[in-house]
Design a protein around this motif. Structure first.
Motif, PDB file in Angstrom:
ATOM      1  N   ARG A 195       0.803  -1.247   0.000  1.00 30.60           N
ATOM      2  CA  ARG A 195       0.000   0.000   0.000  1.00 30.60           C
ATOM      3  C   ARG A 195       0.826   1.282   0.000  1.00 30.60           C
ATOM      4  O   ARG A 195       0.556   2.193  -0.719  1.00 30.60           O
ATOM      5  CB  ARG A 195      -0.986   0.049   1.176  1.00 30.60           C
ATOM      6  N   ARG A 196       1.772   1.348   0.887  1.00 30.45           N
ATOM      7  CA  ARG A 196       2.669   2.499   0.953  1.00 30.45           C
ATOM      8  C   ARG A 196       1.928   3.824   0.994  1.00 30.45           C
ATOM      9  O   ARG A 196       2.213   4.750   0.234  1.00 30.45           O
ATOM     10  CB  ARG A 196       3.679   2.446  -0.202  1.00 30.45           C
ATOM     11  N   PHE A 234       1.321   7.356   2.639  1.00 32.30           N
ATOM     12  CA  PHE A 234       2.255   8.246   3.335  1.00 32.30           C
ATOM     13  C   PHE A 234       1.812   8.331   4.794  1.00 32.30           C
ATOM     14  O   PHE A 234       0.762   8.910   5.095  1.00 32.30           O
ATOM     15  CB  PHE A 234       2.261   9.628   2.678  1.00 32.30           C
ATOM     16  N   PRO A 235       2.594   7.756   5.699  1.00 33.04           N
ATOM     17  CA  PRO A 235       2.097   7.573   7.062  1.00 33.04           C
ATOM     18  C   PRO A 235       1.939   8.873   7.848  1.00 33.04           C
ATOM     19  O   PRO A 235       1.082   8.969   8.715  1.00 33.04           O
ATOM     20  CB  PRO A 235       3.160   6.675   7.715  1.00 33.04           C
ATOM     21  N   ASP A 236       2.761   9.888   7.514  1.00 29.50           N
ATOM     22  CA  ASP A 236       2.704  11.140   8.281  1.00 29.50           C
ATOM     23  C   ASP A 236       1.669  12.117   7.736  1.00 29.50           C
ATOM     24  O   ASP A 236       1.443  13.162   8.315  1.00 29.50           O
ATOM     25  CB  ASP A 236       4.078  11.836   8.273  1.00 29.50           C
ATOM     26  N   LEU A 237       1.075  11.770   6.603  1.00 29.98           N
ATOM     27  CA  LEU A 237       0.052  12.649   6.036  1.00 29.98           C
ATOM     28  C   LEU A 237      -1.323  12.114   6.425  1.00 29.98           C
ATOM     29  O   LEU A 237      -1.510  10.903   6.569  1.00 29.98           O
ATOM     30  CB  LEU A 237       0.168  12.691   4.498  1.00 29.98           C
ATOM     31  N   GLU A 265      -4.787  14.529   3.119  1.00 25.01           N
ATOM     32  CA  GLU A 265      -3.558  15.020   2.485  1.00 25.01           C
ATOM     33  C   GLU A 265      -3.006  14.010   1.482  1.00 25.01           C
ATOM     34  O   GLU A 265      -2.483  14.387   0.433  1.00 25.01           O
ATOM     35  CB  GLU A 265      -2.504  15.340   3.550  1.00 25.01           C
ATOM     36  N   ASP A 276      -4.973  14.696  -1.401  1.00 24.41           N
ATOM     37  CA  ASP A 276      -4.694  16.032  -1.949  1.00 24.41           C
ATOM     38  C   ASP A 276      -3.476  16.051  -2.859  1.00 24.41           C
ATOM     39  O   ASP A 276      -3.517  16.631  -3.947  1.00 24.41           O
ATOM     40  CB  ASP A 276      -4.458  17.042  -0.813  1.00 24.41           C
ATOM     41  N   ILE A 277      -2.391  15.443  -2.394  1.00 23.62           N
ATOM     42  CA  ILE A 277      -1.189  15.547  -3.224  1.00 23.62           C
ATOM     43  C   ILE A 277      -1.346  14.724  -4.502  1.00 23.62           C
ATOM     44  O   ILE A 277      -0.831  15.092  -5.546  1.00 23.62           O
ATOM     45  CB  ILE A 277       0.120  15.188  -2.465  1.00 23.62           C
ATOM     46  N   ALA A 278      -2.115  13.635  -4.409  1.00 26.91           N
ATOM     47  CA  ALA A 278      -2.357  12.844  -5.624  1.00 26.91           C
ATOM     48  C   ALA A 278      -3.209  13.651  -6.605  1.00 26.91           C
ATOM     49  O   ALA A 278      -2.956  13.637  -7.817  1.00 26.91           O
ATOM     50  CB  ALA A 278      -3.039  11.535  -5.268  1.00 26.91           C
ATOM     51  N   HIS A 297      -3.322  16.877  -6.767  1.00 22.78           N
ATOM     52  CA  HIS A 297      -2.442  17.925  -7.288  1.00 22.78           C
ATOM     53  C   HIS A 297      -1.599  17.368  -8.440  1.00 22.78           C
ATOM     54  O   HIS A 297      -1.431  18.017  -9.469  1.00 22.78           O
ATOM     55  CB  HIS A 297      -1.554  18.429  -6.154  1.00 22.78           C
ATOM     56  N   ALA A 298      -1.111  16.148  -8.241  1.00 24.57           N
ATOM     57  CA  ALA A 298      -0.281  15.523  -9.273  1.00 24.57           C
ATOM     58  C   ALA A 298      -1.099  15.257 -10.535  1.00 24.57           C
ATOM     59  O   ALA A 298      -0.581  15.343 -11.648  1.00 24.57           O
ATOM     60  CB  ALA A 298       0.320  14.219  -8.749  1.00 24.57           C
ATOM     61  N   ARG A 356      -6.049   6.956  -3.772  1.00 26.73           N
ATOM     62  CA  ARG A 356      -4.935   7.860  -4.084  1.00 26.73           C
ATOM     63  C   ARG A 356      -4.515   7.702  -5.544  1.00 26.73           C
ATOM     64  O   ARG A 356      -4.281   8.687  -6.246  1.00 26.73           O
ATOM     65  CB  ARG A 356      -3.768   7.555  -3.142  1.00 26.73           C
TER      66      ARG A 356
END
Ligand code: ADP
Ligand code: MG
Lengths: 298, 234
Positions: free
Chosen positions: B85-86, B88-91, B95, B98-100, B102-103, B147
């Protein structure tokens, strides 16, 4: 009662604490860059102290060139930018080729950058120390003279929390900041989303150099600007980063405060041993909490 | 169309894939079956260029994408959901999305947004502010797929998406994946869990020790007992 007679006055102690706090802000700016590049790039950037030194020299030149009181303010704006761009060039031109290599290679590269820039600095600015005037002179007094310190240190004192708050906002509330946090834990997945993690690395490295340059520019009016200043602060910054928890911005902030205050109190009480204090503080803190006072990313 | 042509992939000196050829046509769900260690993940890593093949080619919509940087391949419309899965553990969950997003802005024909994602995976709505690292396995799997979708891909690579999930969650996820195909996505799935995968797939490849041992429709595989006995756990 000889012993007590030698103790400094209470107001001196208070003032010394504040001067220590203000200097710790500079330490923070170097340490935070170091810790962020460890946290995100996993690179221990030995050259961060050198970028700090370059910030001071560049600020000196810009201030001289512009002249007057305005000179300093312009230098404060320009010098960190110059250093940041220089950092970007180092990242894109050299460091980027070594991310997939053993850590020792990266360490050696950043050390080579230290040697290179130290010599370039001697070529450009010569071997004599430089000094420049603070834009604010005189002392300020609070609480009926209980606290007095150079006005300029007040500026330093404010700059630290400003930088910390700015970083906090950047990391937590901007899109780039969120991507930076993602990159810190899983670079490959950031790429898999279609984001170029090379760019993120470059931004983070540039930012850490910018902050070191800012620290150098800010400290310039209060110190002799010499080539050796980079290594001196780097050693303290490494201690701060280790004690604060690798990669932890708030840990670096807290540890910087502890070091700054501890060192200035040490100077007051036993000036002859002042040079030992950072190491003593680091040793005590690491015995109490070997992984650093805040969560380490490693 | 995604075409993998005769690829050989190595981890350092160990030769893992031996001339693997496969393709995923538009709108298809293709399943790669094989035992643990057969080379399924390595096929995906080769396609995404995490571990580029040292021989052979990968084509995406006719373009040679072999050894292109990972982020460029993703930008072209290939999304990868890794087996672990990976997230992002700190997001936070939000979030991560969100970054996906944005990408993936302005990319692809599908137009995924958070609202559409929450409709597909209702449990994610409640998790918005939770840190990715604190989500359960099932939640992380949903988030990982979500994501990937936020990037508006045309092709989805799902590496053992059903592995380690409770039977109820598996059934739900199978329904959602089926829905994604109807939305026009093309999907490459790897699985050991043969039965769940066969419910989904149009076509199947069976691989063992880095080589394709069988290719055909689900029905053809079901009729071929020898292949199942030799290369799969059934
Ligand atoms: N990073 C690696 N380095 C070396 N060998 C690996 C690595 N990853 C996987 N392998 C080996 O490659 C083979 C195929 O692995 P993988 O593609 O992960 O199989 P699968 O996904 O089918 O379980 C296995 O024998 C495994 O041990
Ligand atoms: Mg696998």
């Amino acid at each position: 009662m000889e012993f007590f007679a030698n103790l400094p006055e209470f107001s001196t102690v208070i003032s010394q604490i504040f001067v220590g706090l203000s200097r710790s802000m500079i330490l923070f700016m170097v340490a935070v860059g170091l810790t962020v590049s460890i946290g995100v790039l996993r690179v221990i950037n030995f050259a961060n102290g050198t970028f700090y030194m370059l910030g001071a020299f560049t600020a000196w030149s810009v201030a001289l060139w512009v002249g007057g009181t305005a000179g300093f303010w312009v230098a404060l704006l320009i010098a960190p930018l110059v250093v940041g761009l220089l950092g970007l060039a180092v990242e894109a031109g050299l460091l980027r080729r070594l991310y997939n290599r053993p850590r020792l290679m990266q360490l050696l590269l950043t050390y080579a950058v230290v040697l290179l820039f130290n010599d370039v600095t001697k070529l450009i600015w010569g071997v004599d120390f430089k000094s420049m005037r603070a834009p604010l002179s005189g002392y300020i007094t609070f609480f009926d003279g209980l606290l007095y310190m150079p006005s300029y240190n007040m500026l330093l004192l404010i700059s630290g929390p400003l930088v910390a708050a700015g970083l906090w906002y950047f990391i937590n509330h901007t899109m780039t900041g969120k991507i930076v946090r993602a990159t810190a834990t899983d670079r490959e997945m950031v790429d898999a989303l279609g984001l170029n993690s090379n760019k993120i690395f470059a931004i983070v490295f540039m930012l850490s150099c910018y902050l070191a340059g800012l620290g150098g520019a800010l400290i310039a009016p209060t110190t002799n600007i010499v080539v050796g200043m980079g290594m001196t602060i780097l050693i303290n910054a490494v201690l701060v980063v280790v004690v604060g928890g690798l990669g932890n911005i708030w840990g670096a902030f807290l540890a910087s405060l502890i070091f700054g205050v501890g060192e200035s109190l040490g100077l007051l009480i036993a000036p002859r041993f002042a040079i030992v204090f950072p190491f003593a503080i680091a040793t005590i803190l690491l015995i109490l909490k070997p992984t650093g006072i805040m969560k380490s990313v490693w | 169309m995604l075409e993998v042509k005769d690829i050989h992939t190595y981890y350092g000196l160990s030769h893992i894939l031996f001339g693997v050829t496969l393709e995923v046509r538009k709108g298809e769900i293709v399943c790669v079956l094989g035992r643990n260690g057969a080379g399924k993940t390595t096929i995906m890593r080769s396609i995404m260029s995490f571990t580029p093949p040292s021989q052979g080619k990968v084509y995406f919509n006719g373009k040679d994408i072999t050894r292109l940087p990972v982020f460029k391949i993703a930008k072209m419309g290939l999304a990868f959901v890794p087996d672990n899965r990976r997230i992002f553990p700190d997001l936070t969950v939000e979030e991560n999305l969100d970054i996906a997003a944005h990408a993936g802005r302005g990319r692809g024909r599908s137009n995924w947004n958070k609202e559409k994602i929450y409709e597909l995976f209702p449990p994610l709505r409640e998790l918005d502010c939770r840190q990715g690292g604190f989500c359960s396995g099932g939640e992380q799997q949903m988030l990982a797929v979500a994501r990937a979708l936020m990037g508006n891909p045309d092709y989805l690579l799902l590496d053992e998406p059903l592995e380690g999930l409770a039977p109820l969650v598996v059934r739900e996820l199978v329904v959602q994946i089926e829905r994604l195909r109807k939305e026009g996505l093309s999907i490459l799935i790897t699985e050991q869990n043969v039965r769940a995968a066969l419910k989904l797939a149009n076509r199947v490849y069976v691989i063992d020790r880095g080589e394709v041992r069988f290719q055909g429709t689900v029905k053809e595989l079901e009729e071929n007992e020898e292949i199942s006995r030799k290369y799969l756990l059934v």
